[in-house]
Design an enzyme around this catalytic site. Sequence first.
Site, PDB file in Angstrom:
ATOM      1  N   GLU A 167       0.726  -1.017  -0.119  1.00  0.00           N
ATOM      2  CA  GLU A 167      -0.121  -0.089   0.009  1.00  0.00           C
ATOM      3  C   GLU A 167       1.031   1.298  -0.112  1.00  0.00           C
ATOM      4  N   TYR A 169       3.216   1.993   2.187  1.00  0.00           N
ATOM      5  CA  TYR A 169       3.881   2.339   3.592  1.00  0.00           C
ATOM      6  C   TYR A 169       5.307   2.172   3.503  1.00  0.00           C
ATOM      7  N   ARG A 217       2.562  -8.757   4.233  1.00  0.00           N
ATOM      8  CA  ARG A 217       1.624  -8.160   3.172  1.00  0.00           C
ATOM      9  C   ARG A 217       2.434  -7.597   2.192  1.00  0.00           C
ATOM     10  N   HIS A 255      -1.400   3.768  -2.010  1.00  0.00           N
ATOM     11  CA  HIS A 255      -2.505   4.547  -1.699  1.00  0.00           C
ATOM     12  C   HIS A 255      -2.666   5.978  -2.774  1.00  0.00           C
ATOM     13  N   GLN A 342     -18.425   4.927   2.733  1.00  0.00           N
ATOM     14  CA  GLN A 342     -18.974   6.051   3.495  1.00  0.00           C
ATOM     15  C   GLN A 342     -18.784   6.222   4.796  1.00  0.00           C
TER      16      GLN A 342
HETATM   17  P1  FAD Z   1     -36.498   6.945   0.521  1.00  0.00           P
HETATM   18  O1  FAD Z   1     -35.635   5.977   0.189  1.00  0.00           O
HETATM   19  O2  FAD Z   1     -36.931   7.986  -0.252  1.00  0.00           O
HETATM   20  O3  FAD Z   1     -37.733   6.018   0.931  1.00  0.00           O
HETATM   21  C1  FAD Z   1     -38.948   6.419   1.167  1.00  0.00           C
HETATM   22  C2  FAD Z   1     -39.948   5.349   0.808  1.00  0.00           C
HETATM   23  O4  FAD Z   1     -41.345   5.921   1.422  1.00  0.00           O
HETATM   24  C3  FAD Z   1     -40.332   5.184  -0.792  1.00  0.00           C
HETATM   25  O5  FAD Z   1     -40.273   3.752  -0.869  1.00  0.00           O
HETATM   26  C4  FAD Z   1     -41.615   5.904  -0.927  1.00  0.00           C
HETATM   27  O6  FAD Z   1     -42.441   5.195  -1.788  1.00  0.00           O
HETATM   28  C5  FAD Z   1     -42.344   5.321   0.369  1.00  0.00           C
HETATM   29  N1  FAD Z   1     -43.425   6.601   0.683  1.00  0.00           N
HETATM   30  C6  FAD Z   1     -43.534   7.739   0.435  1.00  0.00           C
HETATM   31  N2  FAD Z   1     -44.793   8.343   1.248  1.00  0.00           N
HETATM   32  C7  FAD Z   1     -45.592   7.160   1.436  1.00  0.00           C
HETATM   33  C8  FAD Z   1     -46.849   6.958   1.797  1.00  0.00           C
HETATM   34  N3  FAD Z   1     -47.537   7.974   1.866  1.00  0.00           N
HETATM   35  N4  FAD Z   1     -47.406   5.665   2.010  1.00  0.00           N
HETATM   36  C9  FAD Z   1     -46.270   4.580   1.918  1.00  0.00           C
HETATM   37  N5  FAD Z   1     -45.218   4.727   1.492  1.00  0.00           N
HETATM   38  C10 FAD Z   1     -44.575   5.846   1.079  1.00  0.00           C
HETATM   39  N6  FAD Z   1     -27.076   7.561  -0.435  1.00  0.00           N
HETATM   40  C11 FAD Z   1     -25.789   7.076   0.003  1.00  0.00           C
HETATM   41  O7  FAD Z   1     -25.573   7.115   1.108  1.00  0.00           O
HETATM   42  N7  FAD Z   1     -24.991   6.551  -1.004  1.00  0.00           N
HETATM   43  C12 FAD Z   1     -25.210   6.571  -2.334  1.00  0.00           C
HETATM   44  O8  FAD Z   1     -24.269   6.132  -3.097  1.00  0.00           O
HETATM   45  C13 FAD Z   1     -26.498   6.861  -2.821  1.00  0.00           C
HETATM   46  N8  FAD Z   1     -26.680   6.785  -4.046  1.00  0.00           N
HETATM   47  C14 FAD Z   1     -27.725   7.176  -4.392  1.00  0.00           C
HETATM   48  C15 FAD Z   1     -27.973   7.458  -5.834  1.00  0.00           C
HETATM   49  C16 FAD Z   1     -29.337   7.431  -6.372  1.00  0.00           C
HETATM   50  C17 FAD Z   1     -29.330   7.616  -7.757  1.00  0.00           C
HETATM   51  C18 FAD Z   1     -30.287   8.157  -5.618  1.00  0.00           C
HETATM   52  C19 FAD Z   1     -31.625   8.421  -6.020  1.00  0.00           C
HETATM   53  C20 FAD Z   1     -30.228   8.160  -4.118  1.00  0.00           C
HETATM   54  C21 FAD Z   1     -28.731   7.668  -3.761  1.00  0.00           C
HETATM   55  N9  FAD Z   1     -28.513   7.873  -2.152  1.00  0.00           N
HETATM   56  C22 FAD Z   1     -27.390   7.406  -1.779  1.00  0.00           C
HETATM   57  C23 FAD Z   1     -29.235   8.523  -1.088  1.00  0.00           C
HETATM   58  C24 FAD Z   1     -30.267   7.433  -0.371  1.00  0.00           C
HETATM   59  O9  FAD Z   1     -30.774   6.424  -1.443  1.00  0.00           O
HETATM   60  C25 FAD Z   1     -31.155   8.088   0.496  1.00  0.00           C
HETATM   61  O10 FAD Z   1     -30.616   9.015   1.238  1.00  0.00           O
HETATM   62  C26 FAD Z   1     -32.036   7.238   1.165  1.00  0.00           C
HETATM   63  O11 FAD Z   1     -32.917   6.284   0.284  1.00  0.00           O
HETATM   64  C27 FAD Z   1     -33.028   7.831   2.096  1.00  0.00           C
HETATM   65  O12 FAD Z   1     -33.830   6.612   2.631  1.00  0.00           O
HETATM   66  P2  FAD Z   1     -35.304   7.032   3.125  1.00  0.00           P
HETATM   67  O13 FAD Z   1     -35.748   5.851   3.655  1.00  0.00           O
HETATM   68  O14 FAD Z   1     -35.347   8.140   4.386  1.00  0.00           O
HETATM   69  O15 FAD Z   1     -36.096   7.549   2.001  1.00  0.00           O
HETATM   70  P1  NAP Z   2     -26.526  17.119  -2.808  1.00  0.00           P
HETATM   71  O1  NAP Z   2     -25.507  16.154  -2.469  1.00  0.00           O
HETATM   72  O2  NAP Z   2     -27.013  17.926  -1.584  1.00  0.00           O
HETATM   73  O3  NAP Z   2     -26.408  17.843  -4.019  1.00  0.00           O
HETATM   74  C1  NAP Z   2     -27.406  18.877  -4.436  1.00  0.00           C
HETATM   75  C2  NAP Z   2     -26.825  19.667  -5.524  1.00  0.00           C
HETATM   76  O4  NAP Z   2     -27.691  20.395  -6.129  1.00  0.00           O
HETATM   77  C3  NAP Z   2     -25.410  20.289  -5.470  1.00  0.00           C
HETATM   78  O5  NAP Z   2     -24.624  20.419  -6.357  1.00  0.00           O
HETATM   79  C4  NAP Z   2     -25.898  21.792  -5.215  1.00  0.00           C
HETATM   80  O6  NAP Z   2     -24.770  22.542  -5.559  1.00  0.00           O
HETATM   81  C5  NAP Z   2     -27.494  21.785  -5.921  1.00  0.00           C
HETATM   82  N1  NAP Z   2     -28.326  22.811  -5.380  1.00  0.00           N
HETATM   83  C6  NAP Z   2     -29.008  22.862  -4.311  1.00  0.00           C
HETATM   84  N2  NAP Z   2     -29.965  23.537  -4.438  1.00  0.00           N
HETATM   85  C7  NAP Z   2     -29.982  24.343  -5.586  1.00  0.00           C
HETATM   86  C8  NAP Z   2     -30.985  25.147  -6.183  1.00  0.00           C
HETATM   87  N3  NAP Z   2     -32.011  25.768  -5.343  1.00  0.00           N
HETATM   88  N4  NAP Z   2     -30.878  25.253  -7.409  1.00  0.00           N
HETATM   89  C9  NAP Z   2     -29.968  25.067  -7.925  1.00  0.00           C
HETATM   90  N5  NAP Z   2     -29.001  23.714  -7.716  1.00  0.00           N
HETATM   91  C10 NAP Z   2     -29.066  23.571  -6.428  1.00  0.00           C
HETATM   92  O7  NAP Z   2     -27.925  16.221  -2.970  1.00  0.00           O
HETATM   93  P2  NAP Z   2     -28.098  14.889  -3.938  1.00  0.00           P
HETATM   94  O8  NAP Z   2     -27.134  15.073  -5.130  1.00  0.00           O
HETATM   95  O9  NAP Z   2     -29.709  15.249  -4.329  1.00  0.00           O
HETATM   96  O10 NAP Z   2     -27.987  13.645  -3.153  1.00  0.00           O
HETATM   97  C11 NAP Z   2     -28.837  13.584  -2.231  1.00  0.00           C
HETATM   98  C12 NAP Z   2     -28.014  12.577  -1.150  1.00  0.00           C
HETATM   99  O11 NAP Z   2     -27.897  11.285  -1.658  1.00  0.00           O
HETATM  100  C13 NAP Z   2     -26.754  13.444  -0.769  1.00  0.00           C
HETATM  101  O12 NAP Z   2     -26.717  13.363   0.620  1.00  0.00           O
HETATM  102  C14 NAP Z   2     -25.644  12.413  -1.290  1.00  0.00           C
HETATM  103  O13 NAP Z   2     -24.778  12.530  -0.320  1.00  0.00           O
HETATM  104  C15 NAP Z   2     -26.257  10.891  -1.203  1.00  0.00           C
HETATM  105  N6  NAP Z   2     -25.687  10.306  -2.463  1.00  0.00           N
HETATM  106  C16 NAP Z   2     -24.388   9.965  -2.234  1.00  0.00           C
HETATM  107  C17 NAP Z   2     -23.875   9.377  -3.339  1.00  0.00           C
HETATM  108  C18 NAP Z   2     -22.392   8.727  -3.246  1.00  0.00           C
HETATM  109  O14 NAP Z   2     -21.764   8.484  -3.999  1.00  0.00           O
HETATM  110  N7  NAP Z   2     -21.858   8.655  -1.839  1.00  0.00           N
HETATM  111  C19 NAP Z   2     -24.213   9.208  -4.454  1.00  0.00           C
HETATM  112  C20 NAP Z   2     -25.752   9.725  -4.504  1.00  0.00           C
HETATM  113  C21 NAP Z   2     -26.201  10.303  -3.788  1.00  0.00           C
HETATM  114  P3  NAP Z   2     -24.576  24.059  -5.857  1.00  0.00           P
HETATM  115  O15 NAP Z   2     -25.525  24.711  -4.366  1.00  0.00           O
HETATM  116  O16 NAP Z   2     -23.250  24.578  -5.615  1.00  0.00           O
HETATM  117  O17 NAP Z   2     -25.309  24.459  -6.966  1.00  0.00           O
HETATM  118 FE1  SF4 Z   3     -17.705   0.284   4.560  1.00  0.00          FE
HETATM  119 FE2  SF4 Z   3     -20.134  -0.696   5.056  1.00  0.00          FE
HETATM  120 FE3  SF4 Z   3     -20.063   0.636   2.852  1.00  0.00          FE
HETATM  121 FE4  SF4 Z   3     -19.086  -1.681   3.097  1.00  0.00          FE
HETATM  122  S1  SF4 Z   3     -20.978  -1.363   3.228  1.00  0.00           S
HETATM  123  S2  SF4 Z   3     -17.764   0.058   2.178  1.00  0.00           S
HETATM  124  S3  SF4 Z   3     -18.231  -1.822   5.245  1.00  0.00           S
HETATM  125  S4  SF4 Z   3     -19.668   1.462   4.871  1.00  0.00           S
END
Ligand code: FAD
Ligand code: NAP
Ligand code: SF4
Length: 674
Positions: A167, A169, A217, A255, A342
Amino acid sequence: MNNNFPNVFKPLDLGFTTLKNRVLMGSMHTGLEEVKNGYQRMASYFEQRAKGGVGLIVTGGIAPNFRGWVAPFSSKLTTKRVAKKHRLITKAVHKYDAKICLQILHSGRYGHHPFNVSASDVKSPISKFKTKALTERGIQKTINDFVRCSKLAKYAGYDGVEIMGSEGYLINQFIVKRTNRRTDKWGGSYENRIKFPLEIVRRIRSEVGREFIIIFRLSMLDLVEGGSSWEEVVILAKELEKVGVTIINTGIGWHEARIPTIATMVPRGAFSWVTKKMMGEVKIPLITTNRINTPEKAEKILSEGDADMVSLARPFLADPEFVNKAKENKPEEINTCIACNQACLDHAFKGKVASCLVNPLACHETEIILKNVIKSKKILVVGAGPAGLAYAITAAKRGHEVTLMEQSDSIGGQFNMAKLIPGKEEFYETIRYFKNMLIKYKVNLRLNTNFEPNEAGNYDLVALATGIVPRKPKINGIDHPKVVSYVDVLKGKVDIGKSVALIGAGGIGFDVAEFLSHKGISSSQETNLFMREWGVDTSFKARAGVEGVNSSVDKSPRKIFLLQRRAGKVGSNLGKTTGWIHRFSLRNKDVKMINGVSYQRIDDQGLHYSKNNKEKIIDVDHIVICAGQLSNNYLLDATIKVNSNSFLIGGAFESSELDAKKAIDQAVRSAAVV
Ligand code: FAD
Ligand code: NAP
Ligand code: SF4
């Protein structure tokens, strides 16, 4: 019982001792090493993994002296007083017929402190601190400190040590010309450059005796220019065997290498071909590593003779019971590591205690305790996203009677979109795990059911996990037909044209850009494709696997612009250990990233914005809004009127800085005390 993973469960005879299976829990720095009550917390953390069936554990890296620290005051083992504290750990592990080795890690020039030392004074490109070349006396002292650390490890009850030689080191820094510019007997020829690791092992072996495991390693594939050639790696392996190493573990990539080696877009087991190349060169057992996260993959690697043992690290954060579940032929119950980094690596690099996105109990075993309930409650959870699912299974596991209502026809919430992103296929596994846990803990799942607040009265408490709604920014022309939401794109509701602008460059903006810039099979599913994309020579004719190798990436099927209002690097808020991969990958696909913009309007011409007081237009077919999210919490007031024990969790509770790590962590902690 016939086991589906016979090679995984074949004991490994080391001559003086036997490992009960072929699974090693690889070294991970968790940050517990440095916190209050760290030894008790580590004992509990390792004990659960030992109880979960793993054969051999390697601790996080421990420095042999203060110059070897990874960061100021990180853990070192230099005295008997500290060694005695480690006995808490070794005793806890030995209760379960598992073995444990202490990893000795001297970080060399990677040390984030002013006292760091290296083979030569060549500064690391990923550290802000300069480094100093060790003097001859310094080298001898460092070797002595490795030996002292090993003897103290034995005194503490460890079954052996792992010498961290990869890695990038310190030991690695001695081995290669990239970092070793010495002209004395420790530098120059390859023979001289490998004296340092060989002397360390030879001296340790002579002090600890024959019946003590020494794992080395070995950096088999440096992935940096000026790293080792394959022929050199083989020479070192053979010499290590001669000086008394028991097992060789595989190290992949420094790294500072600009090739992902463990992140989620790396195919499973993508680097086992490297260890396979070494098989037969030495007689001692070889361990292979990197992105092995299922028993099926482990079995395949072992059955095909790629290695004698497999190392899994993060999968043991995700599920301490990984091995036992495989042994009981229940792999579908394993909470799979999705390689997101994460909560583990990103935490470690920020100096926070590690955990796991899919298992917040990891490294918090003494803090979040799931006790069986005395009196069961009737609980309604609304929304089957990560928050609702985690809450439902945690509460049900503890003995509550749980109903989970979901408006759509499937569980998973936003993970159903995340799983569609090329390179994020692992998200399918989390949904699979949740599905099986709902069955196991008898959660009453009601799909296609829209929650009505008047139903709240039928339950003792109601957890609203209804997630988020995408933010619709106030921009003139936001309702123009060219404008679509990321949800429409990912759910396939629109056909995106040949050119597209994405408003918002957060995690979702990057993911959508990845989605739109791909066609055909994702390189995360095909090792050869992945190696071609990142410029790795699998024939290993190129030095370190990369020297002189060009990457070759399929062109994006469309022109993509990714915009953000903030000044500074686009995507600077992405994960600490993964952000660079996403930026790199999109740049390779010619995605144009623009920062510091002010959106003016959207019309038939396209997206109008200004930057540095200059008006610009991007003429595109579509504009996709990825501008963050707002809590979907509108049901709370009406629900509380019916049942005062109603509350929000996950995205419904807080959308700012929401991600799945935060949503699941909050849900589990909340369900642990209900
Ligand atoms: P949600 O996942 O939004 O779930 C809410 C659920 O409630 C849904 O299934 C919806 O249908 C249901 N619901 C809503 N209203 C009602 C109702 N009235 N009755 C019954 N059911 C209802 N996060 C990460 O940490 N790492 C990532 O890499 C990552 N990648 C992402 C990539 C994408 C493309 C997207 C869109 C999101 C990503 N996220 C990622 C974000 C992550 O998925 C969300 O932060 C997470 O899903 C939030 O969980 P939640 O349960 O609060 O909400
Ligand atoms: P986010 O990470 O908070 O990004 C939102 C983006 O929208 C920012 O680029 C912001 O940048 C822009 N924005 C915010 N308000 C705006 C406005 N009023 N007008 C125009 N632009 C605006 O949120 P997200 O992309 O929706 O992701 C949601 C969550 O899922 C995040 O917490 C993220 O960490 C998670 N997620 C994580 C991964 C991962 O790989 N770890 C992947 C997908 C999602 P500016 O304000 O600079 O324009
Ligand atoms: Fe790390 Fe858990 Fe994500 Fe695996 S799932 S990479 S152990 S945070």
